[in-house]
Design a protein around this motif. Structure first.
Motif, PDB file in Angstrom:
ATOM      1  N   TRP A 110       0.866  -1.174   0.000  1.00  0.00           N
ATOM      2  CA  TRP A 110       0.000   0.000   0.000  1.00  0.00           C
ATOM      3  C   TRP A 110       0.904   1.225   0.000  1.00  0.00           C
ATOM      4  CZ3 TRP A 110      -5.525  -0.353   1.021  1.00  0.00           C
ATOM      5  CH2 TRP A 110      -6.173   0.894   1.072  1.00  0.00           C
ATOM      6  N   ILE A 111       0.850   2.007  -1.076  1.00  0.00           N
ATOM      7  CA  ILE A 111       1.803   3.097  -1.258  1.00  0.00           C
ATOM      8  C   ILE A 111       1.107   4.441  -1.217  1.00  0.00           C
ATOM      9  CG2 ILE A 111       3.549   4.084  -2.807  1.00  0.00           C
ATOM     10  CD1 ILE A 111       3.995   1.282  -3.921  1.00  0.00           C
ATOM     11  N   THR A 112       1.688   5.394  -0.465  1.00  0.00           N
ATOM     12  CA  THR A 112       1.204   6.765  -0.386  1.00  0.00           C
ATOM     13  C   THR A 112       2.378   7.700  -0.670  1.00  0.00           C
ATOM     14  OG1 THR A 112       1.704   6.941   1.987  1.00  0.00           O
ATOM     15  CG2 THR A 112      -0.471   6.114   1.387  1.00  0.00           C
ATOM     16  N   GLY A 113       2.118   9.007  -0.655  1.00  0.00           N
ATOM     17  CA  GLY A 113       3.196   9.979  -0.697  1.00  0.00           C
ATOM     18  C   GLY A 113       3.258  10.826  -1.954  1.00  0.00           C
ATOM     19  N   THR A 114       3.920  11.971  -1.818  1.00  0.00           N
ATOM     20  CA  THR A 114       4.160  12.914  -2.912  1.00  0.00           C
ATOM     21  C   THR A 114       5.660  13.131  -3.051  1.00  0.00           C
ATOM     22  OG1 THR A 114       2.058  14.051  -2.539  1.00  0.00           O
ATOM     23  CG2 THR A 114       3.768  15.277  -3.714  1.00  0.00           C
ATOM     24  N   VAL A 135      -1.265   8.915  -4.567  1.00  0.00           N
ATOM     25  CA  VAL A 135       0.169   9.046  -4.836  1.00  0.00           C
ATOM     26  C   VAL A 135       0.395  10.105  -5.912  1.00  0.00           C
ATOM     27  CG1 VAL A 135       2.178   7.868  -5.815  1.00  0.00           C
ATOM     28  CG2 VAL A 135       0.728   6.699  -4.141  1.00  0.00           C
ATOM     29  N   SER A 136       1.433  10.911  -5.728  1.00  0.00           N
ATOM     30  CA  SER A 136       1.837  11.886  -6.740  1.00  0.00           C
ATOM     31  C   SER A 136       3.339  11.756  -6.955  1.00  0.00           C
ATOM     32  CB  SER A 136       1.489  13.306  -6.302  1.00  0.00           C
ATOM     33  OG  SER A 136       1.940  14.246  -7.268  1.00  0.00           O
ATOM     34  N   ILE A 137       3.732  11.374  -8.181  1.00  0.00           N
ATOM     35  CA  ILE A 137       5.144  11.233  -8.525  1.00  0.00           C
ATOM     36  C   ILE A 137       5.421  12.078  -9.762  1.00  0.00           C
ATOM     37  CG2 ILE A 137       6.994   9.665  -9.209  1.00  0.00           C
ATOM     38  CD1 ILE A 137       5.502   7.408  -7.844  1.00  0.00           C
ATOM     39  N   THR A 146      21.307   7.581 -11.241  1.00  0.00           N
ATOM     40  CA  THR A 146      20.367   6.500 -10.920  1.00  0.00           C
ATOM     41  C   THR A 146      19.471   6.136 -12.098  1.00  0.00           C
ATOM     42  OG1 THR A 146      18.788   8.122 -10.070  1.00  0.00           O
ATOM     43  CG2 THR A 146      20.288   7.141  -8.480  1.00  0.00           C
ATOM     44  N   SER A 147      19.468   6.960 -13.134  1.00  0.00           N
ATOM     45  CA  SER A 147      18.653   6.702 -14.337  1.00  0.00           C
ATOM     46  C   SER A 147      17.190   6.514 -13.991  1.00  0.00           C
ATOM     47  CB  SER A 147      19.180   5.470 -15.090  1.00  0.00           C
ATOM     48  OG  SER A 147      20.499   5.687 -15.512  1.00  0.00           O
ATOM     49  N   LYS A 148      16.638   7.483 -13.248  1.00  0.00           N
ATOM     50  CA  LYS A 148      15.211   7.426 -12.915  1.00  0.00           C
ATOM     51  C   LYS A 148      14.424   8.035 -14.061  1.00  0.00           C
ATOM     52  CE  LYS A 148      16.039   7.880  -7.965  1.00  0.00           C
ATOM     53  NZ  LYS A 148      15.854   8.751  -6.784  1.00  0.00           N
ATOM     54  N   TRP A 149      14.181   7.236 -15.083  1.00  0.00           N
ATOM     55  CA  TRP A 149      13.447   7.729 -16.247  1.00  0.00           C
ATOM     56  C   TRP A 149      11.949   7.675 -16.028  1.00  0.00           C
ATOM     57  CZ3 TRP A 149      16.971   9.755 -19.348  1.00  0.00           C
ATOM     58  CH2 TRP A 149      18.247   9.196 -19.394  1.00  0.00           C
ATOM     59  N   ASP A 150      11.476   6.725 -15.198  1.00  0.00           N
ATOM     60  CA  ASP A 150      10.050   6.432 -15.092  1.00  0.00           C
ATOM     61  C   ASP A 150       9.516   6.731 -13.695  1.00  0.00           C
ATOM     62  OD1 ASP A 150      10.380   5.167 -17.674  1.00  0.00           O
ATOM     63  OD2 ASP A 150      11.221   3.465 -16.550  1.00  0.00           O
ATOM     64  N   CYS A 151       8.234   7.097 -13.626  1.00  0.00           N
ATOM     65  CA  CYS A 151       7.577   7.230 -12.325  1.00  0.00           C
ATOM     66  C   CYS A 151       7.409   5.856 -11.670  1.00  0.00           C
ATOM     67  CB  CYS A 151       6.213   7.896 -12.479  1.00  0.00           C
ATOM     68  SG  CYS A 151       6.263   9.576 -13.115  1.00  0.00           S
ATOM     69  N   ILE A 152       6.853   4.918 -12.434  1.00  0.00           N
ATOM     70  CA  ILE A 152       6.689   3.537 -11.971  1.00  0.00           C
ATOM     71  C   ILE A 152       7.135   2.607 -13.089  1.00  0.00           C
ATOM     72  CG2 ILE A 152       5.077   1.763 -11.187  1.00  0.00           C
ATOM     73  CD1 ILE A 152       3.302   3.900 -10.064  1.00  0.00           C
ATOM     74  N   ASN A 167      -4.602   9.911  -8.051  1.00  0.00           N
ATOM     75  CA  ASN A 167      -3.214   9.505  -8.261  1.00  0.00           C
ATOM     76  C   ASN A 167      -2.673  10.199  -9.510  1.00  0.00           C
ATOM     77  OD1 ASN A 167      -2.643   7.092  -6.254  1.00  0.00           O
ATOM     78  ND2 ASN A 167      -4.725   6.837  -7.015  1.00  0.00           N
ATOM     79  N   ARG A 168      -1.478  10.814  -9.394  1.00  0.00           N
ATOM     80  CA  ARG A 168      -0.907  11.579 -10.496  1.00  0.00           C
ATOM     81  C   ARG A 168       0.521  11.120 -10.759  1.00  0.00           C
ATOM     82  NH1 ARG A 168       0.173  16.511  -9.381  1.00  0.00           N
ATOM     83  NH2 ARG A 168      -0.331  17.517 -11.362  1.00  0.00           N
ATOM     84  N   LEU A 169       0.793  10.691 -11.975  1.00  0.00           N
ATOM     85  CA  LEU A 169       2.137  10.343 -12.408  1.00  0.00           C
ATOM     86  C   LEU A 169       2.508  11.289 -13.546  1.00  0.00           C
ATOM     87  CD1 LEU A 169       2.025   6.433 -12.525  1.00  0.00           C
ATOM     88  CD2 LEU A 169       2.555   7.913 -10.591  1.00  0.00           C
TER      89      LEU A 169
END
Length: 460
Positions: A110-114, A135-137, A146-152, A167-169
């Motif tokens: 169960w994931i929460t957070g901005t 969730v907002s990412i 780190t090559s963080k190209w994607d939200c998920i 939820n916003r990506l």
């Protein structure tokens, strides 16, 4: 390009939109609380690399809890604002955990957070459920370390995602504005096919290939056809037997049958039809004759994607045929049952199983068994009689979280003067006292057994 993943309450297909390029500065709201929490003063007289500063910043941003927390449904609680979340075959890491998990939680996460710097990744070979709760990412300029190209990213994993709230990506990486246009990112990335309804070896990247993503409808049954990518889902029906028959329109409304075509558009109600109309006749015949049981009902799309639900007819409870399908209400149903007296007391789980109690809330969501509570005083009265070997009929009431209740009759049959049961093996012996006039013919073993009625066996 700015990419936005729109909320879709209750599941179904979530829409991902490609928005026009924006020149405005990131607002304070988009930065979120994380920006404030990650700022830290530089150490004087010490030269640090950008990577070292980033590492220190991330460690500062994390606020680990003292112990792992679980949601009401048993999922591990994670907060993406407190760090990157990685879900592996050995469990989750990051996301505010005080220490990494050593095994995968079978209930899921169960994931929460901005956040504007952290992301979520489910590694190859993992099969799990994820709940995104408001969730907002936002992924901005790519962090090249780190090559963080994607939200998920759920590449080569088998993941079911449930959505709660808004939820916003938003993925800004890979645009000409950030200087890394050669390697684009995605709000939700799925490279490869491992049980989820995306085409094989196709990245789900907004603005390049897809604008719609299947997430699974919030229904008791849900099917996705591998070839056509069609989706259909529906709910079971719980009803008291007897009374009025169901109409086709009622059954479609009570089951909340719904479906999506490959392009993401909804099927019309006329397109979702009954595969076997004779099943409706069988259900109504059983209901008219006050029969109990579960009766199948199959829905299908024009292309043959099918899902099967059950119409559960109960002895007591809500008559679903009287419920307005346009205004669903809380329903509950259960069966009276008979049990041999004597032996161990019945637990709450025992009476739930024996009565086949089931219920739904006003949205059509099926309650978990443990949320249907038997009346404590009534259950104690039943158990006092049962453990004493007494027979009789007793009322027992079950109540749902919405305070809807159903009352059944529990019958205890057979009555004995002495009952002994082994708590470990469940073996039991029961007998009645013998009352006889003294003198006369002796009591033989066969006659004693006929009166005494000794029994052995296991608890059922």
């Amino acid at each position: 390009m700015r990419r936005k993943w729109l909320e879709n309450p209750g599941g179904g297909i979530s829409e991902i939109q490609t928005l026009a390029p924006e020149t405005e500065q990131e607002t304070t709201e988009e930065k979120g609380t994380e920006a404030a929490s990650t700022e830290m003063p530089k150490v004087r007289g010490t030269e640090t690399t950008e990577r070292q500063e980033t590492g220190l910043t991330q460690r500062k941003a994390k606020k680990p809890v003292k112990k792992k927390m679980l949601s009401e449904n048993g999922q591990t609680l994670l907060d993406v604002s407190q760090g990157d979340i990685r879900i592996t075959e050995n469990g989750a890491t990051g996301g505010g955990l005080s220490q990494d998990e050593t095994c995968l939680n079978p209930k899921g996460y169960w994931i929460t957070g901005t956040t504007t710097s952290n992301n979520i990744e489910v590694l190859e070979g993992v099969e799990t459920d994820i709940t995104l709760d408001n969730v907002s990412i936002t992924i901005g300029k790519v962090n090249t370390t780190t090559s963080k190209w994607d939200c998920i990213n759920v590449s080569h994993a088998d993941v079911t995602i449930n959505l709660i709230g808004e939820n916003r990506l938003i993925c800004n990486s890979g645009s000409s504005a950030d200087g890394f246009s050669g390697s684009t990112g995605a709000a939700l990335a799925k490279d490869g096919m491992n049980g989820t309804p995306f085409q094989e070896n196709t990245a789900i990247e907004v603005g390049k290939f897809y604008t719609k993503v299947y997430f699974g409808l919030f229904r008791d049954t849900n099917q996705i056809e591998k070839d056509t990518k069609e989706q259909i889902g529906a709910n079971h029906v719980i009803s008291k037997t007897g009374g009025e028959a169901f109409t086709k329109e009622q059954l479609k409304g009570l089951t909340k049958v719904t479906g999506k075509q490959e392009n993401g558009t909804d099927f019309s109600m006329d397109d979702l039809r009954f595969e076997f109309p004779e099943q409706i006749e069988a259900i109504n015949k059983a209901k008219a004759e006050k029969k109990l049981g579960e009766y199948p009902l199959v829905f299908t799309t024009p292309n043959g994607t099918k899902t099967t639900v059950k119409v559960c007819l109960k002895a007591e409870g809500t008559d679903a045929a009287k419920v307005d399908p346009e205004h669903l209400e809380v329903t509950i149903g259960a069966n009276s049952f008979s049990k041999e007296t004597g032996g161990l007391a019945l637990t709450a789980d025992d009476v739930r199983t024996l009565s086949s109690v089931q219920g739904k809330d006003a949205e059509g969501t099926t309650y978990k068994d443990e949320h249907l509570i038997p009346n404590e005083k009534e259950l104690k009265t039943i158990n006092d009689a049962k453990t004493a070997g007494k027979a009789g009929k007793f009322e027992l009431t079950f109540t749902s979280p919405d305070k809807k209740s159903v009352k059944i009759i529990v019958s205890l049959h057979g009555e004995y003067d002495e009952i002994v049961q082994d708590a470990d093996s469940g073996e039991m012996i029961k007998a009645k006292h013998i009352i006889s006039k003294t003198s006369g013919a002796p009591i033989y073993k066969r006659a004693a057994k006929g009166t005494e009625q000794s029994q052995g066996g296991h608890r059922r």
